[in-house]
Write a protein that holds these residues in place. Structure first.
Motif, PDB file in Angstrom:
ATOM      1  N   LEU A  18      33.102  41.432  25.589  1.00 28.57           N
ATOM      2  CA  LEU A  18      31.774  41.964  25.923  1.00 28.57           C
ATOM      3  C   LEU A  18      31.472  41.846  27.406  1.00 28.57           C
ATOM      4  CD1 LEU A  18      29.594  40.647  22.983  1.00 28.57           C
ATOM      5  CD2 LEU A  18      30.408  42.956  23.350  1.00 28.57           C
ATOM      6  N   PHE A  19      32.036  40.839  28.055  1.00 29.03           N
ATOM      7  CA  PHE A  19      31.795  40.651  29.484  1.00 29.03           C
ATOM      8  C   PHE A  19      32.554  41.662  30.328  1.00 29.03           C
ATOM      9  CE2 PHE A  19      31.113  36.232  27.895  1.00 29.03           C
ATOM     10  CZ  PHE A  19      29.744  36.244  28.086  1.00 29.03           C
ATOM     11  N   GLN A  20      33.554  42.336  29.735  1.00 28.93           N
ATOM     12  CA  GLN A  20      34.379  43.301  30.486  1.00 28.93           C
ATOM     13  C   GLN A  20      33.817  44.712  30.414  1.00 28.93           C
ATOM     14  OE1 GLN A  20      38.211  42.852  28.789  1.00 28.93           O
ATOM     15  NE2 GLN A  20      38.511  40.817  29.591  1.00 28.93           N
ATOM     16  N   LEU A  34      23.833  42.369  20.879  1.00 26.90           N
ATOM     17  CA  LEU A  34      25.253  42.629  20.676  1.00 26.90           C
ATOM     18  C   LEU A  34      25.861  41.509  19.851  1.00 26.90           C
ATOM     19  CD1 LEU A  34      26.178  43.736  24.298  1.00 26.90           C
ATOM     20  CD2 LEU A  34      25.594  45.187  22.366  1.00 26.90           C
ATOM     21  N   ILE A  35      26.542  41.878  18.771  1.00 27.64           N
ATOM     22  CA  ILE A  35      27.171  40.903  17.882  1.00 27.64           C
ATOM     23  C   ILE A  35      28.663  41.193  17.857  1.00 27.64           C
ATOM     24  CG2 ILE A  35      27.262  40.004  15.537  1.00 27.64           C
ATOM     25  CD1 ILE A  35      24.375  41.157  15.219  1.00 27.64           C
ATOM     26  N   GLY A  50      30.999  50.527  19.421  1.00 35.81           N
ATOM     27  CA  GLY A  50      29.930  49.618  19.813  1.00 35.81           C
ATOM     28  C   GLY A  50      29.552  49.774  21.274  1.00 35.81           C
ATOM     29  N   ARG A  51      30.564  49.923  22.139  1.00 33.76           N
ATOM     30  CA  ARG A  51      30.287  50.113  23.563  1.00 33.76           C
ATOM     31  C   ARG A  51      29.585  51.441  23.819  1.00 33.76           C
ATOM     32  NH1 ARG A  51      35.805  49.556  25.858  1.00 33.76           N
ATOM     33  NH2 ARG A  51      36.501  48.718  23.898  1.00 33.76           N
ATOM     34  N   ASP A  79      29.731  44.225  15.810  1.00 26.73           N
ATOM     35  CA  ASP A  79      31.057  44.444  16.380  1.00 26.73           C
ATOM     36  C   ASP A  79      30.973  45.308  17.634  1.00 26.73           C
ATOM     37  OD1 ASP A  79      33.704  43.951  16.612  1.00 26.73           O
ATOM     38  OD2 ASP A  79      34.350  45.339  15.066  1.00 26.73           O
ATOM     39  N   ALA A  80      30.246  44.826  18.600  1.00 26.82           N
ATOM     40  CA  ALA A  80      29.988  45.560  19.831  1.00 26.82           C
ATOM     41  C   ALA A  80      31.189  45.637  20.760  1.00 26.82           C
ATOM     42  CB  ALA A  80      28.816  44.924  20.572  1.00 26.82           C
TER      43      ALA A  80
END
Length: 150
Positions: free
Chosen positions: A147-149, A139-140, A123-124, A117-118
């Motif tokens: 995730l791209f942001q 990263l899951i 997660g970040r 849960d990245a």
């Protein structure tokens, strides 16, 4: 930073353990002073836990903050929202994870780390804290677009 103090609210069980004779008298519990319950050392860093019993909490909080600043130099508390930074909390957890894995014989620098849960804040933060020394980070997340942001 060589040392810090964590201030927490004392639970009834903690008070009974620290003061077994006076814990059953309710009005005396309000007069109990803050006390240092634990002191932990990890390499050169000292961490102390100061617990505050119920009753007259503002006075006790002021006294324990003064004691923590004089004795340890830095005071934080999640219960009372004093100097609590979530990134600092996560960095302490990641450092503890690093020491723990090294003591078990598997180093993060030689293996892979998977963050489940990245896309969440935790997660970040873990991703950015593991970047300097993890060999590979996986990263899951169900929300792949978030995730791209980063």
């Amino acid at each position: 930073m060589n040392s810090f103090a964590v201030i927490r609210k004392a639970k009834e069980d903690d008070i009974r353990e620290k003061y077994p004779t006076v814990s059953h008298i309710s009005f005396i519990n309000k007069l109990l002073q803050p006390y240092k319950s634990k002191e932990i050392m990890l390499n050169d860093i000292t961490a102390a836990e100061i617990k505050i019993p119920d009753g007259f909490e503002r006075i006790k909080l002021k006294r324990s903050c003064k004691f923590g600043n004089e004795q340890y130099g830095y005071v934080l508390s999640k219960d009372y929202d004093i100097n609590f930074n979530l990134f600092f909390y996560h960095s302490c957890l990641i450092r503890a994870l690093d020491y723990y894995t090294v003591s078990l014989g598997c180093d993060l620098r030689l293996g892979e780390v998977a963050i489940a849960d990245a896309s969440t804040l935790e997660g970040r933060n873990c991703f950015f804290l593991l970047l300097p020394f993890a060999r590979r980070i996986i990263l899951i997340s169900k929300k792949s677009r978030s995730l791209f942001q980063m």
